[in-house]
Design a protein around this motif. Structure first.
Motif, short mmCIF file in Angstrom:
data_model
loop_
_atom_site.label_atom_id
_atom_site.label_comp_id
_atom_site.label_asym_id
_atom_site.label_seq_id
_atom_site.Cartn_x
_atom_site.Cartn_y
_atom_site.Cartn_z
N GLU A 1 -3.44 11.18 -26.62
CA GLU A 1 -3.36 10.02 -25.75
C GLU A 1 -3.37 10.44 -24.28
OE1 GLU A 1 -0.56 6.06 -24.91
OE2 GLU A 1 0.03 7.55 -26.42
N ALA A 2 -2.74 11.57 -23.98
CA ALA A 2 -2.77 12.08 -22.60
C ALA A 2 -4.21 12.40 -22.19
CB ALA A 2 -1.87 13.30 -22.47
N ARG A 3 -4.99 12.96 -23.12
CA ARG A 3 -6.41 13.24 -22.83
C ARG A 3 -7.16 11.93 -22.58
NH1 ARG A 3 -8.17 18.39 -23.95
NH2 ARG A 3 -6.73 19.73 -25.10
N TYR A 4 -6.82 10.91 -23.34
CA TYR A 4 -7.45 9.60 -23.17
C TYR A 4 -7.18 9.06 -21.76
CZ TYR A 4 -7.53 4.46 -23.42
OH TYR A 4 -7.71 3.13 -23.16
N TRP A 5 -5.91 9.09 -21.32
CA TRP A 5 -5.59 8.59 -19.99
C TRP A 5 -6.16 9.50 -18.90
CZ3 TRP A 5 -4.58 3.83 -19.93
CH2 TRP A 5 -3.83 3.23 -20.93
N LEU A 6 -6.24 10.79 -19.18
CA LEU A 6 -6.89 11.70 -18.23
C LEU A 6 -8.35 11.30 -18.06
CD1 LEU A 6 -7.00 14.23 -16.45
CD2 LEU A 6 -7.37 15.57 -18.53
N GLY A 7 -9.02 10.99 -19.19
CA GLY A 7 -10.41 10.55 -19.10
C GLY A 7 -10.55 9.27 -18.31
N LYS A 8 -9.57 8.37 -18.45
CA LYS A 8 -9.60 7.12 -17.69
C LYS A 8 -9.54 7.39 -16.18
CE LYS A 8 -9.24 3.33 -20.42
NZ LYS A 8 -9.99 2.07 -20.23
N THR A 9 -8.65 8.28 -15.77
CA THR A 9 -8.52 8.57 -14.34
C THR A 9 -9.78 9.23 -13.80
OG1 THR A 9 -7.49 10.72 -14.79
CG2 THR A 9 -6.03 8.83 -14.55
N LEU A 10 -10.38 10.11 -14.61
CA LEU A 10 -11.62 10.78 -14.19
C LEU A 10 -12.76 9.78 -14.09
CD1 LEU A 10 -11.26 13.97 -16.38
CD2 LEU A 10 -11.17 13.90 -13.88
N ALA A 11 -12.84 8.82 -15.05
CA ALA A 11 -13.91 7.83 -15.02
C ALA A 11 -13.76 6.92 -13.80
CB ALA A 11 -13.89 7.01 -16.31
N VAL A 12 -12.53 6.59 -13.42
CA VAL A 12 -12.30 5.76 -12.23
C VAL A 12 -12.85 6.45 -10.99
CG1 VAL A 12 -10.52 4.83 -10.71
CG2 VAL A 12 -10.35 4.49 -13.18
N ARG A 13 -12.69 7.77 -10.96
CA ARG A 13 -13.18 8.54 -9.80
C ARG A 13 -14.66 8.87 -9.90
NH1 ARG A 13 -11.09 13.39 -10.05
NH2 ARG A 13 -11.66 13.83 -7.88
N GLY A 14 -15.31 8.48 -11.04
CA GLY A 14 -16.75 8.71 -11.20
C GLY A 14 -17.10 10.08 -11.70
N ASP A 15 -16.12 10.86 -12.15
CA ASP A 15 -16.40 12.19 -12.67
C ASP A 15 -16.63 12.06 -14.18
OD1 ASP A 15 -16.63 14.85 -13.25
OD2 ASP A 15 -14.83 15.48 -12.14
N TYR A 16 -17.82 11.60 -14.57
CA TYR A 16 -18.08 11.26 -15.96
C TYR A 16 -18.25 12.49 -16.85
CZ TYR A 16 -18.68 6.50 -14.32
OH TYR A 16 -18.47 5.26 -13.76
N VAL A 17 -18.64 13.61 -16.27
CA VAL A 17 -18.76 14.83 -17.08
C VAL A 17 -17.39 15.25 -17.60
CG1 VAL A 17 -19.40 17.26 -17.06
CG2 VAL A 17 -20.85 15.59 -15.90
N LYS A 18 -16.42 15.34 -16.70
CA LYS A 18 -15.06 15.70 -17.13
C LYS A 18 -14.44 14.60 -17.97
CE LYS A 18 -13.96 18.62 -13.10
NZ LYS A 18 -13.03 18.79 -11.95
N ALA A 19 -14.77 13.36 -17.62
CA ALA A 19 -14.22 12.24 -18.39
C ALA A 19 -14.69 12.31 -19.84
CB ALA A 19 -14.63 10.92 -17.76
#
Length: 286
Positions: free
Chosen positions: A199-217
């Motif tokens: 779940e932490a990875r899921y929320w990490l992906g959310k924060t990355l997607a908000v910033r537009g870093d889709y590769v890391k997301a």
């Protein structure tokens, strides 16, 4: 003498007649035995039936159809039953062949599905590795980063992990995505095997997607759904992964991910399915 002669002549003439009367009064055996009598009855019955058929034909003008009787009728009935049984057996054989064909097709489809799942798993692994490599390269380019702070000496690891997760989640809810990203990243690094790590990875992906870093997301979402967890956030993680894959120009992988969404999470919320349909249209999935 003449009178006596005449009387004698009359007596002689009457003798044959008396004998005939006496013979007629003597009972005689029936010349037909029981078997012959039955034959005669059957013949009379047949004659009556033929007469009725002929009269009926004369009245109606229809052709005469003679039905088989007794043994012939039974044989015809048995032949009809045998024909019906043969037809039923033929239908059963056809149904069995059809069921066998469908079973073989299902086995082939199952094998193809396993192959597709393996291919998708391999792609997810490759994407995760690429995302990890990209994150490593970005970290190296930005200079050395301080290691995450270890939990205090003597603190309960479970309590420390729960506290770290709660703080990271609060940061995200407050809209501080940069700090939330760092907090979730630190959580994943410090606590890689806890029940809440996916779940932490899921929320990490959310924060990355908000910033537009889709590769890391994408890498974070892949790590979150590895093993297809049955969690409330899992269907949304699959949709977010597909959205990130579309953003990094991988529509085919996005379509396969959305296909797995329907298979793995058929009871996903309506809002998730609506967003999935929009992404499917954006990726031009078939």
């Amino acid at each position: 003498m003449r009178i006596l002669g005449a009387a004698a002549a009359v007596a002689l003439a009457a003798a044959p007649l008396a004998a005939t009367v006496a013979f007629a009064q003597t009972p005689m055996d029936d010349p037909l035995d029981a078997r012959d009598a039955k034959r005669v009855d059957r013949m009379e019955k047949v004659v009556r039936e033929l007469r009725d058929i002929v009269f009926k034909a004369q009245k109606t003008g229809q052709p005469v159809v003679v039905q088989p009787a007794d043994t012939d009728a039974r044989m015809a009935e048995q032949a009809t039953r045998i024909a019906d049984l043969e037809q039923t057996l033929t239908k059963l054989n056809g149904s069995l062949e059809s069921a066998t064909h469908e079973l073989d097709q299902a086995r082939r489809d199952n094998g193809a599905l396993k192959a597709e799942l393996k291919a998708l798993s391999d792609r997810l692994t490759a994407d995760e590795q690429k995302a990890t490599d990209a994150a490593t390269a970005a970290t190296a380019a930005s200079g050395p980063q301080p290691p995450p702070e270890p939990p205090p000496q003597g603190a309960d690891p479970k309590a420390a992990a729960a506290d770290a997760f709660a703080k990271a989640r609060q940061l995200m809810l407050s809209g501080d995505y940069d700090t939330a990203e760092s907090a979730f990243s630190a959580y994943v690094t410090t606590y890689p095997e806890t029940p809440r790590t996916p779940e932490a990875r899921y929320w990490l992906g959310k924060t990355l997607a908000v910033r537009g870093d889709y590769v890391k997301a994408a890498g974070a979402f892949i790590g979150a759904i590895r093993g297809w967890p049955q969690a409330t956030w899992a269907p949304d993680a699959v949709v977010e992964l597909s959205r990130s894959l579309v953003a990094v120009k991988k529509p085919a992988d996005a379509c396969e991910t959305l296909t797995e969404l329907g298979r793995r999470y058929p009871k996903a919320p309506a809002s998730v399915k609506t967003r999935a349909a929009a992404i499917r249209a954006q990726a031009k999935c078939s």
